[in-house]
Each structure stands twice: as structure tokens, then as C-alpha cells.
Design an enzyme around this catalytic site. Structure first.
Site, PDB file in Angstrom:
ATOM      1  N   GLY A 282       9.343  19.786 -12.003  1.00  0.00           N
ATOM      2  CA  GLY A 282       8.238  20.533 -11.800  1.00  0.00           C
ATOM      3  C   GLY A 282       6.648  20.146 -12.363  1.00  0.00           C
TER       4      GLY A 282
ATOM      5  N   ARG B  57       0.838  26.173 -13.688  1.00  0.00           N
ATOM      6  CA  ARG B  57       0.409  27.412 -14.634  1.00  0.00           C
ATOM      7  C   ARG B  57      -0.029  27.181 -15.948  1.00  0.00           C
ATOM      8  NH1 ARG B  57       5.004  30.939 -11.981  1.00  0.00           N
ATOM      9  NH2 ARG B  57       6.042  28.905 -11.911  1.00  0.00           N
TER      10      ARG B  57
ATOM     11  N   THR C 289      13.198  23.857  -6.327  1.00  0.00           N
ATOM     12  CA  THR C 289      14.414  23.902  -7.196  1.00  0.00           C
ATOM     13  C   THR C 289      15.621  23.205  -6.224  1.00  0.00           C
ATOM     14  OG1 THR C 289      14.381  26.322  -6.880  1.00  0.00           O
ATOM     15  CG2 THR C 289      13.755  25.476  -9.144  1.00  0.00           C
TER      16      THR C 289
ATOM     17  N   LYS D 172       4.302   7.419 -51.342  1.00  0.00           N
ATOM     18  CA  LYS D 172       4.756   6.910 -50.323  1.00  0.00           C
ATOM     19  C   LYS D 172       5.747   6.113 -50.434  1.00  0.00           C
ATOM     20  CE  LYS D 172       3.927   3.416 -48.373  1.00  0.00           C
ATOM     21  NZ  LYS D 172       3.285   1.922 -47.709  1.00  0.00           N
TER      22      LYS D 172
ATOM     23  N   ASN E 292      -1.297  -1.382 -53.343  1.00  0.00           N
ATOM     24  CA  ASN E 292      -0.195  -1.968 -52.585  1.00  0.00           C
ATOM     25  C   ASN E 292      -0.279  -2.810 -51.661  1.00  0.00           C
ATOM     26  OD1 ASN E 292      -0.770   0.321 -51.354  1.00  0.00           O
ATOM     27  ND2 ASN E 292       0.957   0.697 -50.722  1.00  0.00           N
TER      28      ASN E 292
HETATM   29  C1  UD1 Z   1      12.448  30.090 -10.730  1.00  0.00           C
HETATM   30  C2  UD1 Z   1      13.553  30.750  -9.481  1.00  0.00           C
HETATM   31  C3  UD1 Z   1      13.172  32.363 -10.102  1.00  0.00           C
HETATM   32  C4  UD1 Z   1      13.689  32.756 -11.349  1.00  0.00           C
HETATM   33  C5  UD1 Z   1      12.752  31.851 -12.322  1.00  0.00           C
HETATM   34  C6  UD1 Z   1      13.402  32.250 -14.021  1.00  0.00           C
HETATM   35  C7  UD1 Z   1      13.740  29.480  -7.678  1.00  0.00           C
HETATM   36  C8  UD1 Z   1      12.928  29.198  -6.280  1.00  0.00           C
HETATM   37  N1  UD1 Z   1      13.060  30.513  -8.341  1.00  0.00           N
HETATM   38  O1  UD1 Z   1      11.337  30.442 -10.282  1.00  0.00           O
HETATM   39  O2  UD1 Z   1      14.177  32.999  -9.054  1.00  0.00           O
HETATM   40  O3  UD1 Z   1      13.586  34.227 -11.516  1.00  0.00           O
HETATM   41  O4  UD1 Z   1      12.996  30.371 -12.059  1.00  0.00           O
HETATM   42  O5  UD1 Z   1      12.590  31.502 -14.789  1.00  0.00           O
HETATM   43  O6  UD1 Z   1      14.394  28.745  -8.320  1.00  0.00           O
HETATM   44  N2  UD1 Z   1      11.578  22.201 -10.846  1.00  0.00           N
HETATM   45  C9  UD1 Z   1      12.205  20.924 -10.443  1.00  0.00           C
HETATM   46  N3  UD1 Z   1      11.445  20.630  -9.164  1.00  0.00           N
HETATM   47  C10 UD1 Z   1      10.759  21.265  -8.423  1.00  0.00           C
HETATM   48  C11 UD1 Z   1      10.502  22.777  -8.666  1.00  0.00           C
HETATM   49  C12 UD1 Z   1      10.835  23.044  -9.865  1.00  0.00           C
HETATM   50  O7  UD1 Z   1      12.567  19.905 -11.221  1.00  0.00           O
HETATM   51  O8  UD1 Z   1      10.636  20.606  -7.136  1.00  0.00           O
HETATM   52  C13 UD1 Z   1      12.069  22.631 -12.094  1.00  0.00           C
HETATM   53  C14 UD1 Z   1      10.864  22.834 -12.820  1.00  0.00           C
HETATM   54  O9  UD1 Z   1      10.403  21.751 -13.602  1.00  0.00           O
HETATM   55  C15 UD1 Z   1      11.240  24.166 -13.867  1.00  0.00           C
HETATM   56  C16 UD1 Z   1      12.372  24.616 -12.879  1.00  0.00           C
HETATM   57  O10 UD1 Z   1      12.735  23.757 -12.004  1.00  0.00           O
HETATM   58  O11 UD1 Z   1      11.720  23.514 -15.065  1.00  0.00           O
HETATM   59  C17 UD1 Z   1      12.064  26.208 -12.486  1.00  0.00           C
HETATM   60  O12 UD1 Z   1      10.696  25.882 -11.617  1.00  0.00           O
HETATM   61  P1  UD1 Z   1       9.790  27.053 -11.518  1.00  0.00           P
HETATM   62  O13 UD1 Z   1       8.643  26.531 -10.630  1.00  0.00           O
HETATM   63  O14 UD1 Z   1       9.277  27.339 -12.895  1.00  0.00           O
HETATM   64  O15 UD1 Z   1      10.265  28.169 -10.900  1.00  0.00           O
HETATM   65  P2  UD1 Z   1       9.820  29.389 -11.032  1.00  0.00           P
HETATM   66  O16 UD1 Z   1       8.865  29.880 -10.113  1.00  0.00           O
HETATM   67  O17 UD1 Z   1       9.488  30.236 -12.382  1.00  0.00           O
HETATM   68 CA    CA Z   2       9.631  28.911 -14.274  1.00  0.00          CA
END
Ligand code: UD1
Ligand code: CA
Length: 464
Positions: A14, A18, A83, A355, A390
Site C-alpha cells: 500500500g 496517511r 487489499t 573502536k 591509526n
Molecule cells: C484494512 C481493512 C479493514 C481493517 C483494517 C485493520 C480492507 C479493505 N480493510 O483497512 O477492514 O479494519 O485494515 O487495520 O482490507 N495493501 C496492499 N495493497 C493495496 C492496498 C493495501 O498491499 O493495494 C496493504 C497495505 O500496505 C497495508 C494493508 O494492506 O499494510 C492494509 O491496507 P490499509 O490501506 O492500511 O487498509 P485499512 O484501510 O487500514
Molecule cells: Ca491500515
């Protein structure tokens, strides 16, 4: 212990928008280590069939930061489309392996291995096709909500942005940790649409799809909601760091370590302590072994090091990748740099920097010294202001100071050279070649006193 060995899939591709950062979210440090390392440690502690990490734009940075973890298999997500899409990118890798997959959001790093094990066990006992971890939050804002039917069975996960006002009142949230039968997961994912507020493929939609196909999905309610925090912004990052630090401090206090003003002390989860260790305020102890009876005064920073039993570190010591011998006394305000190894009973005082050197038993340098690339024997006494020269601008050279040597104050050793056993070095000497054992080396200008010089320079005015 859980009997199934899942394939672990960590979602880390992701954007982390934020965080408002150029650095990938999963690489932001929590207790001085990238977030992802905490998660990889928890994953590695579980019985597993493989560890897979989904990466995207951050691919090379993640691979570099995690190069110490040798068994990771990386999966590329070409663009972050949610996700569900991230998991789908792992289809080729995981589907042929079959079995069970444990999906972990890359920003949920506080889950204890015990909790993950209990979750896996519960999934097995329920014979469910899918399981998710849930937690009850006083302020569930931002998380997906767990929707249940009248008899309490889970029905779906609804993202905050897609919730109705009534659904927003639900305080049971989706933690972002799931177990699925691999085949069922991928056939459900095929049916996930982007018809939601964020126009993304949600992994969470899989739950509703499985349930509507009469498959059973189990929700495992986590006993301790502090493990459920998802790190989306810098506030959550600070909160996670505090929770983790508190957890580590609490553990060591229960094991017999005294922490004075504990909230000011940072200990990372890789550090280990013997009994009756005392640590004063404002210390950072990272990836370090501290043996029994060690006393660490305020403001010390120690990392990747071993402090043997009974050593005393006075205020403000900075110790990196070094080994401190038993009953040694160091500081105040001293710097041990990588590759330093001190034997028992060594005494190094204020403003001493060492060192890549080995210092023998009972040797001392009590004030203001730089000792680099040196082999110092036992019972050596190094006076104030001694320096090993040194570095010649191109190469580093070694200084050998054999047992029982006495080095006078304000002297320098232009390396490479050896000061033989029991030799004396006169104060103010610049050594440029070896000193034979038992000899006195003296290299300084002879003193000249010019009688009456000051009176001639400033003749006294006559008094009226
Ligand atoms: C997600 C969940 C939410 C949950 C929350 C918990 C979904 C749709 N929502 O929301 O229900 O309550 O986590 O913390 O899953 N990522 C990818 N590829 C992407 C998008 C995200 O690898 O295309 C990874 C991100 O790097 C991250 C994780 O997935 O580590 C979660 O993504 P994030 O955008 O943080 O999801 P939340 O909005 O927090
Ligand atoms: Ca998250």
C-alpha cells in the site's frame, strides 16, 4: 501449538498515504526497527510453510531493509488496487501449494505470537473455510466493522466509508488478520468487485462471498485489543511504539530488572537481561544482552552489544556493537564503537572512545583517549589524552600495546607499531616506531627556560 502450517502472506504494497511520507509505511521505524521487522519476527515464530510479502512501488526499499530475513518470497503488486487485489497477486504462487494461508496486514504489528497461535488453533477447531480476527474498540473509527446476524454469526465486514449510520455504531472491528483455505480464498476473490466508496478490491468482501455460498467463517475475538492497532498515521505509530515499549518493559520488570523512571527507558524486544540489573532514566537498550548485576546509569544508549555480569556503566555511555567484560567500569560519557571487545575489570573513564579494539583484563584508560584498531594487553595503564593515530588518510593501521605497559599522558602512537611488554612511554611522546619490551620511549623537545624573558618582553612602567 497449532498443527497446521499456513503459508503466510503479508500485505505491504500500500501507499501509506496517511503517513504523508516518502518512506514506505511498513519501513517506518517502531522502537528503532522497521515496522515490517516486528511482523516478520512474529510470523517467523509461528510454524509456517512459507513467508510471502506483497510489495509494490516500495519493492527495492523493502527488499533492502529486510535482506536479513533470508526466507522471504516477494510478490509484486503492480499498482495498489486494494487489499483483495494484493492477495490476488499471490494467486500463482499460493494456489498450486494449496493448504491454508494466513494473511497479515503489514501495518498490524502488535499481535503476539501466542495470539496468532490461538487464532490458528481456533480456525482448526471450528473446521472453518475462513477465519478472521476481531477486536472490540471504544473508538472503532476507521476500521472495518464486523456485521453479525441475530444469532451472532458473522455475516460480513463493512468498511468505515461504506457503513450506514447504524453500522458505524458497531464497535467490533476487523483487525486485518485472516486464515483461509487457499482454494476457497481465490475462488471467492474472483468475485470481488470494486463497487465501493474507495473503488478498490477489498479482501474483506471475501467474507460475505464465502458466507453467501454457505461456507463457514469464524470470527476470533481477540482478548487484548491493544494488539489490534493498525498503523495508518503517525499518531497510531506513536501509540504502537508506546504499547510495544510498555510491553517489553513490563516483561523485564517481572523478570527481576529494576527500571527507574521506566517510561523514559526504551528496550527493544530483542534485548535480554539477567537478574538484578538496574537501569536509570533515559536509557535506550537495543538488541543487547545485559548479564546479571549490571548497573546502567542515566542516559546510556547501547545497541547490538553484550554487557557482562557486574559491569557498571556511568552516565551517558554510547555503546555500539561491542562487548564489555565482567566487572568493568565505563564512563561517564564514553563511546565504544563497533568491534570493541573489553575483557574483565577494564576501566575506561570520561571521554574515552574505543573502536575496533581488544582491551585485556584490568587495563585502564581513565580520561580523554582515542583507541582505534588496537590490541591492548592486560594491566595496561593509559594516561590522559593518549591517541592512536591509526589512519594515514588512506589505510587503517594497528597499534599493539602489550601487557603491563604504562603510557604517559598526552602521547600518541603513529600506527603501525608495537609497544613491548612492560615498556614505559614518557608523557608528551609521539611514538613513530616500536618500543622494545621493558624500555622507556621518550620523544619530545628538550625544555629550554629563558630566564628573565617576560620582564624583557614587558618592561615594568616606572611608578611616578
Ligand atoms: C484494512 C481493512 C479493514 C481493517 C483494517 C485493520 C480492507 C479493505 N480493510 O483497512 O477492514 O479494519 O485494515 O487495520 O482490507 N495493501 C496492499 N495493497 C493495496 C492496498 C493495501 O498491499 O493495494 C496493504 C497495505 O500496505 C497495508 C494493508 O494492506 O499494510 C492494509 O491496507 P490499509 O490501506 O492500511 O487498509 P485499512 O484501510 O487500514
Ligand atoms: Ca491500515
Amino acid at each position: 501449538m497449532a498443527a497446521i502450517k499456513p503459508h503466510i502472506l503479508i500485505l505491504a504494497a500500500g501507499m501509506g498515504t496517511r503517513m504523508k511520507s516518502k518512506v514506505s509505511k511498513v519501513l517506518h521505524p517502531v522502537l528503532y526497527r522497521p515496522m515490517l521487522h516486528h511482523l516478520l519476527d512474529a510470523a517467523s515464530a509461528l510454524p509456517h510453510a512459507s513467508i510471502n510479502v506483497v510489495v509494490g512501488e516500495n519493492s527495492s526499499a523493502v527488499k533492502e531493509a529486510c535482506s536479513g530475513y533470508k526466507t522471504i518470497n516477494y510478490i509484486h503488486q503492480p499498482s495498489p488496487q486494494g487489499t483483495g487485489h494484493a492477495v490476488l497477486c499471490a494467486r500463482e504462487t499460493l494456489q498450486e501449494k494449496g493448504g491454508t494461508v494466513l494473511v497479515l496486514n503489514g501495518d498490524v504489528i502488535l499481535m503476539r505470537p501466542e495470539t496468532l497461535s490461538a487464532f490458528i488453533q481456533s480456525h482448526e477447531q471450528k473446521h472453518a473455510v475462513g477465519s478472521l480476527v476481531s477486536a472490540k474498540f471504544k473508538q472503532p473509527f476507521g476500521y472495518g466493522r464486523i456485521l453479525r446476524d441475530g444469532s451472532g454469526r458473522p455475516l460480513a465486514i463493512r468498511e468505515e466509508k461504506d457503513c450506514s449510520e447504524t453500522e458505524k455504531q458497531v464497535n467490533e472491528v476487523n483487525v486485518g488478520v485472516y486464515l483461509f483455505d487457499t482454494d476457497s480464498l481465490f475462488s471467492a476473490l474472483e468475485r470481488v468487485q470494486t463497487s465501493n466508496k474507495q473503488k478498490e478490491y477489498y479482501l474483506t468482501d471475501v467474507v460475505e462471498i464465502l458466507i453467501s455460498g454457505s461456507e463457514s467463517v469464524n470470527a476470533f475475538l481477540m482478548p487484548d485489543p491493544t494488539e489490534a492497532l493498525g498503523i495508518n498515521d503517525r499518531f497510531a505509530l506513536a501509540e504502537a511504539e508506546e504499547i510495544l515499549a510498555e510491553r517489553v518493559r513490563g516483561h523485564w520488570m517481572r523478570e527481576g530488572v529494576s527500571l527507574h523512571h521506566p517510561r523514559s527507558i526504551t528496550i527493544d524486544p530483542r534485548s535480554r537481561f539477567g537478574s538484578d540489573v538496574e537501569v536509570e532514566a533515559n536509557c535506550r537498550i537495543l538488541n543487547t544482552v545485559v548479564e546479571s548485576g549490571v548497573y546502567i546509569e542515566a542516559g546510556c544508549r547501547i545497541e547490538n552489544s553484550t554487557i557482562r555480569a557486574g559491569a557498571h556503566l556511568k552516565e551517558g555511555c554510547y555503546i555500539e556493537s561491542a562487548e564489555v567484560g565482567p566487572e568493568s567500569t565505563l564512563g561517564p560519557y564514553l563511546h565504544l564503537r563497533p568491534g570493541t571487545r573489553l575483557e574483565a575489570g577494564v576501566k575506561l573513564g570520561n571521554f574515552v572512545e574505543v573502536k575496533n579494539s581488544h582491551v585485556g583484563k584490568g587495563s585502564k584508560a581513565s580520561h580523554l583517549s582515542y583507541i582505534g584498531d588496537a590490541e591492548v594487553g592486560a594491566d595496561v595503564n593509559i594516561g590522559c589524552g593518549f591517541i592512536t593515530c591509526n589512519y594515514d588518510g588512506q589505510k587503517k593501521h594497528k597499534t599493539v600495546i602489550e601487557d603491563g605497559v604504562f603510557v604517559g599522558s598526552d602521547s600518541q602512537a603513529v600506527a603501525p607499531l608495537t609497544i613491548g611488554k612492560g615498556a614505559y612511554v614518557a608523557s608528551g611522546t609521539t611514538l613513530t616506531r616500536d618500543v622494545p619490551p621493558g624500555a622507556l620511549a621518550i620523544a619530545r623537545e628538550k625544555q629550554v627556560n629563558k630566564e628573565g624573558f617576560v620582564a624583557r618582553l614587558r618592561p615594568q612602567k616606572k611608578k611616578d
